[in-house]
Design a protein around this motif. Structure first.
Motif, PDB file in Angstrom:
ATOM      1  N   GLN A 129       0.822  -1.200   0.000  1.00 22.64           N
ATOM      2  CA  GLN A 129       0.000   0.000   0.000  1.00 22.64           C
ATOM      3  C   GLN A 129       0.859   1.254   0.000  1.00 22.64           C
ATOM      4  N   GLN A 130       2.021   1.162   0.641  1.00 20.53           N
ATOM      5  CA  GLN A 130       2.951   2.294   0.686  1.00 20.53           C
ATOM      6  C   GLN A 130       3.831   2.366  -0.554  1.00 20.53           C
ATOM      7  N   LYS A 131       3.609   1.411  -1.484  1.00 23.07           N
ATOM      8  CA  LYS A 131       4.353   1.353  -2.742  1.00 23.07           C
ATOM      9  C   LYS A 131       5.857   1.165  -2.520  1.00 23.07           C
ATOM     10  N   MET A 132       6.197   0.331  -1.542  1.00 20.50           N
ATOM     11  CA  MET A 132       7.591  -0.034  -1.357  1.00 20.50           C
ATOM     12  C   MET A 132       8.068  -0.846  -2.557  1.00 20.50           C
ATOM     13  N   ALA A 133       9.327  -0.687  -2.926  1.00 21.76           N
ATOM     14  CA  ALA A 133       9.895  -1.424  -4.050  1.00 21.76           C
ATOM     15  C   ALA A 133       9.757  -2.925  -3.822  1.00 21.76           C
ATOM     16  N   ARG A 134       9.386  -3.650  -4.902  1.00 23.99           N
ATOM     17  CA  ARG A 134       9.108  -5.076  -4.771  1.00 23.99           C
ATOM     18  C   ARG A 134      10.302  -5.850  -4.219  1.00 23.99           C
ATOM     19  N   ASP A 135      11.513  -5.487  -4.641  1.00 25.75           N
ATOM     20  CA  ASP A 135      12.690  -6.227  -4.186  1.00 25.75           C
ATOM     21  C   ASP A 135      13.050  -5.926  -2.732  1.00 25.75           C
ATOM     22  N   GLU A 136      12.364  -4.939  -2.115  1.00 24.95           N
ATOM     23  CA  GLU A 136      12.607  -4.633  -0.704  1.00 24.95           C
ATOM     24  C   GLU A 136      11.571  -5.291   0.198  1.00 24.95           C
ATOM     25  N   ILE A 137      10.431  -5.674  -0.381  1.00 28.74           N
ATOM     26  CA  ILE A 137       9.343  -6.207   0.444  1.00 28.74           C
ATOM     27  C   ILE A 137       9.695  -7.566   1.036  1.00 28.74           C
ATOM     28  N   ALA A 138      10.182  -8.490   0.220  1.00 22.44           N
ATOM     29  CA  ALA A 138      10.471  -9.843   0.709  1.00 22.44           C
ATOM     30  C   ALA A 138      11.472  -9.842   1.856  1.00 22.44           C
ATOM     31  N   PRO A 139      12.600  -9.120   1.754  1.00 24.94           N
ATOM     32  CA  PRO A 139      13.532  -9.086   2.886  1.00 24.94           C
ATOM     33  C   PRO A 139      12.901  -8.489   4.149  1.00 24.94           C
ATOM     34  N   ARG A 140      12.051  -7.466   3.968  1.00 29.94           N
ATOM     35  CA  ARG A 140      11.407  -6.862   5.140  1.00 29.94           C
ATOM     36  C   ARG A 140      10.445  -7.855   5.791  1.00 29.94           C
ATOM     37  N   VAL A 141       9.717  -8.611   4.978  1.00 27.87           N
ATOM     38  CA  VAL A 141       8.803  -9.613   5.521  1.00 27.87           C
ATOM     39  C   VAL A 141       9.571 -10.677   6.286  1.00 27.87           C
ATOM     40  N   GLU A 142      10.691 -11.142   5.740  1.00 32.55           N
ATOM     41  CA  GLU A 142      11.506 -12.141   6.430  1.00 32.55           C
ATOM     42  C   GLU A 142      12.062 -11.588   7.738  1.00 32.55           C
ATOM     43  N   GLU A 143      12.432 -10.328   7.725  1.00 30.65           N
ATOM     44  CA  GLU A 143      12.922  -9.679   8.946  1.00 30.65           C
ATOM     45  C   GLU A 143      11.839  -9.660  10.021  1.00 30.65           C
ATOM     46  N   MET A 144      10.618  -9.327   9.615  1.00 26.81           N
ATOM     47  CA  MET A 144       9.519  -9.279  10.562  1.00 26.81           C
ATOM     48  C   MET A 144       9.161 -10.670  11.092  1.00 26.81           C
ATOM     49  N   LEU A 145       9.191 -11.668  10.219  1.00 19.62           N
ATOM     50  CA  LEU A 145       8.911 -13.041  10.652  1.00 19.62           C
ATOM     51  C   LEU A 145       9.920 -13.493  11.703  1.00 19.62           C
ATOM     52  N   SER A 146      11.174 -13.163  11.490  1.00 19.78           N
ATOM     53  CA  SER A 146      12.201 -13.529  12.459  1.00 19.78           C
ATOM     54  C   SER A 146      12.016 -12.761  13.765  1.00 19.78           C
ATOM     55  N   LEU A 147      11.648 -11.492  13.624  1.00 19.24           N
ATOM     56  CA  LEU A 147      11.503 -10.635  14.803  1.00 19.24           C
ATOM     57  C   LEU A 147      10.426 -11.165  15.750  1.00 19.24           C
ATOM     58  N   ASP A 151       9.708 -17.675  11.976  1.00 15.99           N
ATOM     59  CA  ASP A 151      10.549 -18.075  10.846  1.00 15.99           C
ATOM     60  C   ASP A 151       9.980 -19.332  10.175  1.00 15.99           C
ATOM     61  N   GLY A 152       9.982 -19.320   8.854  1.00 15.39           N
ATOM     62  CA  GLY A 152       9.555 -20.492   8.105  1.00 15.39           C
ATOM     63  C   GLY A 152       8.055 -20.675   7.998  1.00 15.39           C
ATOM     64  N   MET A 153       7.277 -19.721   8.524  1.00 14.43           N
ATOM     65  CA  MET A 153       5.818 -19.873   8.518  1.00 14.43           C
ATOM     66  C   MET A 153       5.134 -18.911   7.557  1.00 14.43           C
ATOM     67  N   GLY A 154       5.911 -18.275   6.686  1.00  9.99           N
ATOM     68  CA  GLY A 154       5.359 -17.266   5.808  1.00  9.99           C
ATOM     69  C   GLY A 154       4.306 -17.778   4.849  1.00  9.99           C
ATOM     70  N   LYS A 155       4.385 -19.053   4.437  1.00 10.58           N
ATOM     71  CA  LYS A 155       3.444 -19.586   3.456  1.00 10.58           C
ATOM     72  C   LYS A 155       2.180 -20.168   4.086  1.00 10.58           C
ATOM     73  N   ARG A 156       2.104 -20.211   5.392  1.00 12.34           N
ATOM     74  CA  ARG A 156       0.921 -20.782   6.040  1.00 12.34           C
ATOM     75  C   ARG A 156      -0.287 -19.874   5.893  1.00 12.34           C
ATOM     76  N   ARG A 157      -1.467 -20.522   5.905  1.00  9.51           N
ATOM     77  CA  ARG A 157      -2.712 -19.765   5.910  1.00  9.51           C
ATOM     78  C   ARG A 157      -3.018 -19.308   7.336  1.00  9.51           C
ATOM     79  N   ILE A 158      -3.793 -18.279   7.444  1.00 13.89           N
ATOM     80  CA  ILE A 158      -4.130 -17.735   8.765  1.00 13.89           C
ATOM     81  C   ILE A 158      -4.914 -18.752   9.588  1.00 13.89           C
ATOM     82  N   ASP A 159      -5.783 -19.548   8.934  1.00 17.88           N
ATOM     83  CA  ASP A 159      -6.587 -20.510   9.697  1.00 17.88           C
ATOM     84  C   ASP A 159      -5.764 -21.710  10.176  1.00 17.88           C
TER      85      ASP A 159
END
Length: 384
Positions: A129-147, A151-159
């Motif tokens: 939504q903030q129009k962050m560059a596509r190549d920056e989004i994936a690393p930021r998501v991985e950083e947040m998952l680790s934080l 880790d390793g749960m990015g592909k899971r569904r919410i349910d």
């Protein structure tokens, strides 16, 4: 947030002993509510509130339902507009800024996750939504998952997630855009007691690691006491006291704060003497001495917490702050036993005794006569 080896985390207690920017007259607050009011029809939700929040502070708005705390937070986020007053962020009035233009993000009580998106896609949503560059989004998501230890749960569904894991996804999504201040609206209300207690410490450590300002809205006194650097206690749209958790608990501003933060015993009477920081109060329950000041001849209240009252099976020496009674009932809580003691027909007090050993030589039970005492330094005088 457990079940895997955890890296060293900040020692929050030590940090808080020295963190007090509000005491520095040169410090500039990050957020300042200046005479803010808000009404809905005939109801005043927020009434002339002025309070400041500082960089890196974990600030809590505490109060019962309907006291205005969530409305105050929503005005900071931009979801509501004040009818009067100003809200400043870094010394700039942000009233004209729409929510998406404010460096403020809010984690909602219901989490508001998108069930049709994966964990990673939920976290990335705000970045897109903030129009962050596509190549920056994936690393930021991985950083947040680790934080948030997902880790390793990015592909899971919410349910496929537990309640605690969903909460961490919502937290990661709110943190991903790196806001100046994160707003938390009853974030742990849906968690069970044990997980809630674990999450409180993890949230504190996360806030220190990020060096970010957090503002939490809660009606849970214990939660606010654990996580916050300072607590603002609200009542009917107004802030009645702001202070460190220990200050609010040990030196409440009035009877409302004393009764809302934990349990309290109150003795109403007349001030017979007030000197050297000690008040002597005469009431129908007896004579009491407590720290504080009060006008001689005027009505005041001595307030004492249950855990500061000693319970005796034998009569202690005569003196102030001594009462006789009988145990009307009691509750065993594991670490504490709480006694309901009748000191006169229809007049009861609460006393708490730590269960420091597995058994006692003289256990106390219902209808046992007991004597209650407390130190002058354990009680406080309230004049309103």
């Amino acid at each position: 947030m457990s079940g895997r080896p955890q890296s060293p985390r900040p020692q929050i207690g030590g940090i808080r002993e020295t963190f007090a920017p509000w005491a520095d007259p040169q410090a500039r607050p990050l957020v300042r509510f200046d005479g803010v009011s808000k009404t809905f029809g005939d109801t005043t939700a927020v009434d002339d509130v002025s309070v400041s929040i500082y960089e890196r502070e974990f600030f809590a708005l505490l109060g019962p339902s309907g006291c205005g705390k969530t409305t105050l937070m929503r005005m900071l986020a931009g979801f509501e507009q004040p009818d009067a007053g100003r809200i400043l962020l870094a010394d700039r009035d942000i009233q004209a800024d729409p929510p998406h233009r404010r460096p403020v993000h809010m984690m909602f009580q219901a989490y508001a996750l998108f069930p049709h998106l994966s964990v990673a896609q939920n976290i990335a949503f705000g970045l897109k939504q903030q129009k962050m560059a596509r190549d920056e989004i994936a690393p930021r998501v991985e950083e947040m998952l680790s934080l948030v230890r997902l880790d390793g749960m990015g592909k899971r569904r919410i349910d496929q997630l537990s309640g605690g894991q969903r909460q961490r996804v919502a937290l990661a999504r709110a943190l991903a855009p790196r806001p100046r201040i994160l707003l938390l609206d009853e974030p742990m209300a849906a968690l069970d007691k044990k997980l809630r207690e674990e999450t409180q410490f993890e949230l504190m450590a996360l806030q220190q690691t990020l060096g970010m300002t957090f503002m939490i809205v809660t009606h849970d006194q214990d939660e606010a006491m654990v996580v916050a650097d300072r607590i603002a206690v609200m009542r009917e749209g107004r802030i009645v006291q702001v202070g460190r958790p220990a200050e609010v608990y040990e030196a409440p501003a009035d009877r409302y704060v004393a009764g809302f933060i934990g349990d309290i015993n109150l003795f109403e009477g007349r001030v017979a003497a007030s000197e050297n920081g000690v008040v002597r109060l005469v009431s129908g329950d007896g004579t009491f001495e407590a720290e504080g000041t009060g006008p001689v001849g005027e009505t005041a209240w001595v307030a004492v917490r249950p855990e500061k009252i000693a319970v005796h099976a034998e009569p202690p020496p005569e003196g102030a702050n001594t009462l006789a009674g009988r145990i009307l009932d009691y509750g065993y809580l594991g670490d504490w036993t709480t006694y309901l003691v009748e000191i006169a027909p229809g007049r009861t007090l609460r006393a708490a005794r730590a269960n420091a050993t597995r058994a006692t030589d003289r256990p106390l039970g219902c209808d046992d006569p007991v004597w209650l005492t407390f130190a002058t330094s354990s009680a406080v005088v309230l004049t309103r």
